[in-house]
Each structure stands twice: as C-alpha cells, then as structure tokens.
Design a protein around this motif. Structure first.
Motif, PDB file in Angstrom:
ATOM      1  N   LEU A   1      14.503 -81.818 -51.162  1.00 48.28           N
ATOM      2  CA  LEU A   1      14.160 -80.510 -51.069  1.00 48.28           C
ATOM      3  C   LEU A   1      13.455 -79.995 -52.316  1.00 48.28           C
ATOM      4  O   LEU A   1      12.525 -79.400 -52.250  1.00 48.28           O
ATOM      5  CB  LEU A   1      15.335 -79.841 -50.203  1.00 48.28           C
ATOM      6  CG  LEU A   1      14.775 -78.173 -50.017  1.00 48.28           C
ATOM      7  CD1 LEU A   1      13.683 -78.200 -49.144  1.00 48.28           C
ATOM      8  CD2 LEU A   1      16.166 -77.642 -49.158  1.00 48.28           C
ATOM      9  N   GLU A   2      14.193 -80.149 -53.194  1.00 42.25           N
ATOM     10  CA  GLU A   2      13.639 -79.844 -54.618  1.00 42.25           C
ATOM     11  C   GLU A   2      12.528 -80.415 -55.006  1.00 42.25           C
ATOM     12  O   GLU A   2      11.675 -79.849 -55.363  1.00 42.25           O
ATOM     13  CB  GLU A   2      14.924 -79.779 -55.813  1.00 42.25           C
ATOM     14  CG  GLU A   2      14.394 -79.428 -57.095  1.00 42.25           C
ATOM     15  CD  GLU A   2      13.822 -78.020 -57.011  1.00 42.25           C
ATOM     16  OE1 GLU A   2      12.940 -77.810 -57.743  1.00 42.25           O
ATOM     17  OE2 GLU A   2      14.235 -77.166 -56.333  1.00 42.25           O
TER      18      GLU A   2
ATOM     19  N   ALA B   1      10.132 -81.618 -52.743  1.00 36.33           N
ATOM     20  CA  ALA B   1       9.148 -81.071 -51.860  1.00 36.33           C
ATOM     21  C   ALA B   1       8.704 -79.783 -52.637  1.00 36.33           C
ATOM     22  O   ALA B   1       7.456 -79.247 -52.580  1.00 36.33           O
ATOM     23  CB  ALA B   1       9.715 -80.928 -50.588  1.00 36.33           C
ATOM     24  N   ARG B   2       9.610 -78.946 -52.997  1.00 31.39           N
ATOM     25  CA  ARG B   2       9.390 -77.437 -53.494  1.00 31.39           C
ATOM     26  C   ARG B   2       8.618 -77.598 -54.818  1.00 31.39           C
ATOM     27  O   ARG B   2       7.617 -76.815 -55.058  1.00 31.39           O
ATOM     28  CB  ARG B   2      10.569 -76.746 -53.735  1.00 31.39           C
ATOM     29  CG  ARG B   2      11.159 -76.181 -52.502  1.00 31.39           C
ATOM     30  CD  ARG B   2      12.632 -75.539 -52.906  1.00 31.39           C
ATOM     31  NE  ARG B   2      13.216 -75.125 -51.621  1.00 31.39           N
ATOM     32  CZ  ARG B   2      14.451 -74.882 -51.476  1.00 31.39           C
ATOM     33  NH1 ARG B   2      15.288 -75.124 -52.327  1.00 31.39           N
ATOM     34  NH2 ARG B   2      14.882 -74.273 -50.107  1.00 31.39           N
TER      35      ARG B   2
ATOM     36  N   TRP C   1       4.977 -78.627 -54.051  1.00 32.25           N
ATOM     37  CA  TRP C   1       4.181 -77.653 -53.241  1.00 32.25           C
ATOM     38  C   TRP C   1       3.817 -76.607 -54.719  1.00 32.25           C
ATOM     39  O   TRP C   1       2.700 -76.256 -54.547  1.00 32.25           O
ATOM     40  CB  TRP C   1       5.182 -76.910 -52.535  1.00 32.25           C
ATOM     41  CG  TRP C   1       4.293 -75.721 -51.694  1.00 32.25           C
ATOM     42  CD1 TRP C   1       3.456 -75.862 -50.611  1.00 32.25           C
ATOM     43  CD2 TRP C   1       4.259 -74.341 -51.958  1.00 32.25           C
ATOM     44  NE1 TRP C   1       3.308 -74.783 -50.169  1.00 32.25           N
ATOM     45  CE2 TRP C   1       3.460 -73.794 -50.957  1.00 32.25           C
ATOM     46  CE3 TRP C   1       4.864 -73.513 -52.963  1.00 32.25           C
ATOM     47  CZ2 TRP C   1       3.129 -72.422 -51.030  1.00 32.25           C
ATOM     48  CZ3 TRP C   1       4.544 -72.408 -53.190  1.00 32.25           C
ATOM     49  CH2 TRP C   1       3.744 -71.598 -52.005  1.00 32.25           C
TER      50      TRP C   1
ATOM     51  N   TYR D   1       3.785 -80.686 -47.651  1.00 35.81           N
ATOM     52  CA  TYR D   1       4.760 -80.136 -48.631  1.00 35.81           C
ATOM     53  C   TYR D   1       5.556 -79.183 -47.704  1.00 35.81           C
ATOM     54  O   TYR D   1       6.883 -79.032 -47.669  1.00 35.81           O
ATOM     55  CB  TYR D   1       4.575 -79.775 -49.963  1.00 35.81           C
ATOM     56  CG  TYR D   1       4.089 -80.764 -51.048  1.00 35.81           C
ATOM     57  CD1 TYR D   1       5.439 -81.644 -50.937  1.00 35.81           C
ATOM     58  CD2 TYR D   1       3.183 -80.831 -51.609  1.00 35.81           C
ATOM     59  CE1 TYR D   1       5.096 -82.442 -52.277  1.00 35.81           C
ATOM     60  CE2 TYR D   1       2.767 -81.807 -52.468  1.00 35.81           C
ATOM     61  CZ  TYR D   1       3.972 -82.829 -52.885  1.00 35.81           C
ATOM     62  OH  TYR D   1       3.696 -83.574 -54.088  1.00 35.81           O
ATOM     63  N   GLU D   2       4.823 -78.358 -47.170  1.00 36.46           N
ATOM     64  CA  GLU D   2       5.670 -77.379 -46.108  1.00 36.46           C
ATOM     65  C   GLU D   2       6.229 -77.814 -45.146  1.00 36.46           C
ATOM     66  O   GLU D   2       7.527 -77.499 -45.067  1.00 36.46           O
ATOM     67  CB  GLU D   2       4.640 -76.445 -45.756  1.00 36.46           C
ATOM     68  CG  GLU D   2       3.999 -75.450 -46.806  1.00 36.46           C
ATOM     69  CD  GLU D   2       2.762 -74.575 -46.237  1.00 36.46           C
ATOM     70  OE1 GLU D   2       2.453 -74.646 -45.221  1.00 36.46           O
ATOM     71  OE2 GLU D   2       2.126 -73.954 -47.311  1.00 36.46           O
TER      72      GLU D   2
ATOM     73  N   GLY E   1       9.285 -79.728 -46.522  1.00 39.94           N
ATOM     74  CA  GLY E   1      10.425 -78.804 -47.098  1.00 39.94           C
ATOM     75  C   GLY E   1      11.330 -78.166 -45.926  1.00 39.94           C
ATOM     76  O   GLY E   1      12.392 -78.150 -45.998  1.00 39.94           O
TER      77      GLY E   1
END
Length: 122
Positions: free
Chosen positions: A62-63, A65-66, A69, A92-93, A96
C-alpha cells in the motif's frame, strides 16, 4: 455464531465458528503474500503469525502504491504519453484501493484468529 461480520470481512473467508473457517482464513492470507512464505513451517503452524506477515506485506504494498501515485507524474513525465500516464494513475488508484480493502480484511481476520469477537454497535 452470529451472522454479523465486521465491516471489511473478506468474502473468501468463512465466518468465525463455521466449519473449517480457519482453513479459509489461512488460504486467503496466503493469497496475499509471496508464494515463498508457504515454505515457512512456523506460518502454517501459527495462523495468527501468518496474519502478521500478511499485514506487514500488504502495508508495504500500500505504501509503495501511494508513493508511486505521488511520484509517477514527475519521474516519468517525459517518457510516457498522456494516455499512458492517466492509465498509470488509474492503476495506482485501483491497486491502492484493493490493498486498503485487503489491509482491513487482514485486520479483522487476525482479530478473529486471536479469538476476538466483533459486536455490532446499535
């Protein structure tokens, strides 16, 4: 066993108290981590530890992907056409959001594996 499940309970995992519910939880957790994690006997033996490993792995994804983005537009602005950049942002959205749901699922499944029972608020 109550029919109520906590928000975010994964569809792939049987409710706590159902026959073989822990086996469905373990299978789902293994689907969230790299295949090599299956080689660790301690994770098969202690599902609550597998849940911890899954939580850490999902949080890292998750980190990532953030971070992707936030930075992809700057880092690849000159290398991707606008439509590819928009597709990357969308990917990416979506990733996430998927990982956010997985993180919540791991949280509630881990709680159930520890013996916690969810009680809905009125």
């Amino acid at each position: 066993m109550s029919d109520a499940l906590p928000p975010g309970w994964p569809d792939e995992v049987a409710p706590p108290g159902a026959p073989d519910w822990e086996q469905t939880a373990v299978a789902w957790l293994y689907d969230l981590v790299p295949p090599d994690y299956r080689a660790h006997e301690v994770l098969r033996r202690y599902p609550v530890l597998l849940a911890r490993f899954a939580a850490d792995h999902v949080a890292a994804g998750l980190e990532a992907a953030r971070a992707g983005w936030r930075t992809v537009r700057v880092e690849l602005a000159d290398q991707l056409p606008p439509d590819a950049m928009e597709a990357a942002m969308t990917a990416y959205e979506r990733e996430g959001a998927r990982l956010g749901r997985a993180a919540r699922g791991v949280e509630v499944v881990a709680g159930a594996l520890r013996g916690e029972r969810w009680v809905p608020r009125l």
